[in-house]
Design an enzyme around this catalytic site. Structure first.
Site, mmCIF file in Angstrom:
data_model
loop_
_atom_site.group_PDB
_atom_site.id
_atom_site.type_symbol
_atom_site.label_atom_id
_atom_site.label_comp_id
_atom_site.label_asym_id
_atom_site.label_seq_id
_atom_site.Cartn_x
_atom_site.Cartn_y
_atom_site.Cartn_z
ATOM 1 N N GLU A 176 0.957 -1.306 0.125
ATOM 2 C CA GLU A 176 -0.095 0.030 0.093
ATOM 3 C C GLU A 176 0.651 1.236 0.048
ATOM 4 O O GLU A 176 0.707 2.098 0.713
ATOM 5 C CB GLU A 176 -0.958 -0.191 1.136
ATOM 6 C CG GLU A 176 -1.869 -1.262 1.285
ATOM 7 C CD GLU A 176 -2.762 -1.553 2.269
ATOM 8 O OE1 GLU A 176 -2.831 -0.494 3.247
ATOM 9 O OE2 GLU A 176 -3.542 -2.561 2.508
ATOM 10 N N GLU A 194 -6.335 -10.998 -1.292
ATOM 11 C CA GLU A 194 -6.962 -10.390 -0.009
ATOM 12 C C GLU A 194 -8.489 -10.596 -0.407
ATOM 13 O O GLU A 194 -9.063 -9.626 0.066
ATOM 14 C CB GLU A 194 -6.540 -9.227 0.617
ATOM 15 C CG GLU A 194 -4.952 -8.964 1.016
ATOM 16 C CD GLU A 194 -4.630 -7.930 1.989
ATOM 17 O OE1 GLU A 194 -5.503 -7.282 2.266
ATOM 18 O OE2 GLU A 194 -3.401 -7.855 1.781
HETATM 19 O O1 9MR Z 1 -7.260 -8.150 8.477
HETATM 20 C C1 9MR Z 1 -6.597 -7.185 9.108
HETATM 21 C C2 9MR Z 1 -7.087 -6.961 10.601
HETATM 22 O O2 9MR Z 1 -7.102 -8.198 11.321
HETATM 23 C C3 9MR Z 1 -6.220 -5.807 11.162
HETATM 24 O O3 9MR Z 1 -6.769 -5.435 12.371
HETATM 25 C C4 9MR Z 1 -5.798 -4.758 10.145
HETATM 26 C C5 9MR Z 1 -5.037 -3.581 10.647
HETATM 27 O O4 9MR Z 1 -4.140 -3.097 10.120
HETATM 28 O O5 9MR Z 1 -5.128 -5.432 9.097
HETATM 29 C C6 9MR Z 1 -6.003 -6.154 8.255
HETATM 30 O O6 9MR Z 1 -5.382 -6.866 7.073
HETATM 31 C C7 9MR Z 1 -5.244 -5.874 6.085
HETATM 32 C C8 9MR Z 1 -3.898 -6.087 5.382
HETATM 33 O O7 9MR Z 1 -2.982 -6.443 6.330
HETATM 34 C C9 9MR Z 1 -3.344 -5.348 4.398
HETATM 35 N N1 9MR Z 1 -4.645 -4.815 3.482
HETATM 36 C C10 9MR Z 1 -5.571 -4.579 4.131
HETATM 37 C C11 9MR Z 1 -6.212 -5.730 4.977
HETATM 38 C C12 9MR Z 1 -7.483 -5.101 5.650
HETATM 39 O O8 9MR Z 1 -7.464 -3.860 6.418
#
Ligand code: 9MR
Length: 396
Positions: A181, A286
């Site tokens: 990102e 994802e």
């Molecule tokens: O699914 C993840 C969630 O449990 C966390 O709280 C969150 C915090 O940043 O991150 C989520 O995963 C993210 C991923 O690492 C990167 N792309 C977006 C995902 C959803 O937020």
């Protein structure tokens, strides 16, 4: 009716007796709804195929795993993973704040657990993620007086982190989301601390450090909303820059945090074609489909939040059949595109395993009941699951 009951038994894996009728009337009624949803869209419900088998000639099928599942506290979810996935990504435990919460103090227990889980089962393990602006402790960007660090110090911290983490899992973690990102929605570079302290070449440097730490690992750039043209162009520019510098990059992960009405299948297709056109592997990293109303435009911008309001949580118990059908059609449309471009796609990973434990229950509004995955809160395949399976069968 006898046919309907036997289909329900097949779907729920539970025999239906008079007792269970009265005890779990709600569950059975719900299954009847699901069944009618399947009929409504013409998919063969009750098919207990394994996703990784169904798509074995197309791409790997993966899931993001949380620590609860990996450490044996959610055995039903673990059973789904074993049956359906041949690739795994840790949902959180390999992020910087988990691996190096304090300077030089690495905590590997949870990450080791997920790697062991995957190695034992012969799965393709993806490391997520080395360099991100989020879930990175503030000490990384500060000196001992709390002032921003200089470029040289931050590069050293980046190198230490990457070489320690990638080095530890060399030969076991086969692909890394090196940078996550890095872009704004308009395709410009996100003004993260990485960018502000090091400059734009932080991306190339992170890839070079990762390659040095494990020359055989695949290295990926990962982002959301790449289906939108401006952001996609930013990512294409970023990749071309790495290629021009002869820095190794193997693939781009388009995260696939989708809505029912965004992006269009054509946008998904253009995105796959654009990155494949640069000679890269493409992965859907994802995948989930948000079915709830939203007032945030697109994507998965984690910093965005909205207050809970009842009208933003319209399906607190289950998804009504018409929505279930809409979700199934949506997944079928997406998988038709993935199957069509299977020669360019190496992996489709879902962001979670079942609806009960999806991040979308808490983003961008905390405490909602979302239904974005292929398995419901009782670990049962949804009409969307059967619709996805059918996409592989229809084409071959
Ligand atoms: O699914 C993840 C969630 O449990 C966390 O709280 C969150 C915090 O940043 O991150 C989520 O995963 C993210 C991923 O690492 C990167 N792309 C977006 C995902 C959803 O937020």
């Amino acid at each position: 009716m006898p046919h309907l009951l036997s289909e329900i038994q097949r779907l729920t894996h539970h025999p239906i007796t008079m007792k269970s009728m009265s005890m779990s009337r709600m569950a059975i009624l719900r299954t009847m709804f699901l069944f009618s949803a399947c009929i409504g869209i013409g998919f063969a419900c009750g098919d207990d195929s394994s996703l990784k088998e169904v798509f074995r000639h197309h791409f790997m099928i993966g899931g993001a795993l949380n620590d609860e599942l990996v450490s044996g506290k959610d055995p039903q979810a673990a059973a789904l993973v074993e049956r359906h996935f041949n690739s795994i990504t840790p949902e959180n435990v390999m992020k910087w704040e988990h691996l190096q919460p304090e300077p030089g103090k690495f905590t590997f227990e949870a990450a080791d657990r997920v790697v062991e889980f995957g190695v034992k089962r012969g799965m393709f393990i993806v490391g997520h993620t080395l360099i991100w602006h989020h879930q990175t402790p503030s000490w990384v960007f500060q000196d001992s007086n709390g002032k921003p660090v200089d470029r040289k110090t931050l590069l050293k911290r980046m190198k230490d982190h990457i070489s320690t983490v990638v080095g530890r899992y060399r030969g076991k973690v086969r692909g890394w989301d090196v940078v996550n990102e890095a872009l704004n929605e308009d395709g410009s570079m996100r003004q993260s601390s990485w960018m502000m302290v090091i400059g734009e070449d932080y991306v190339a440097t992170a890839f070079a450090y990762a390659h040095e730490a494990d020359p055989s690992a695949e290295l990926y750039y990962n982002d959301f909303s790449l289906e939108n043209e401006p952001k996609r162009h930013g990512a294409l520019r970023l990749v071309k820059d790495l290629q021009a510098r002869k820095i190794r990059i193997d693939g781009v992960g388009t995260q696939g945090h989708y809505k029912l009405d965004w992006p269009s299948p054509a946008q998904v297709e253009q995105t796959i074609e654009a990155f494949a056109g640069l000679g890269l592997g493409v992965m859907i990293t994802e995948l989930d489909v948000d079915v709830l109303p939203y007032d945030i435009e697109t994507g998965a911008e984690i910093s965005m939040r909205t207050e809970f309001r009842a009208e933003l949580n319209p399906y607190p118990t289950s998804l009504p059949p018409d929505k279930e059908q809409e979700l199934a059609r949506r997944y079928a449309d997406l998988f038709r595109v993935f199957v069509k471009h299977a020669d360019k796609i190496s992996r489709v990973t879902f962001w979670g395993v079942y609806d009960g434990r999806s991040w979308l229950n808490d983003w961008p509004v905390r405490g909602r009941t979302n239904h974005p995955l292929l398995f419901d809160r009782s670990y049962r395949p949804k009409p969307a699951f059967f619709a996805v399976v059918q996409t592989a069968r229809k084409i071959h």
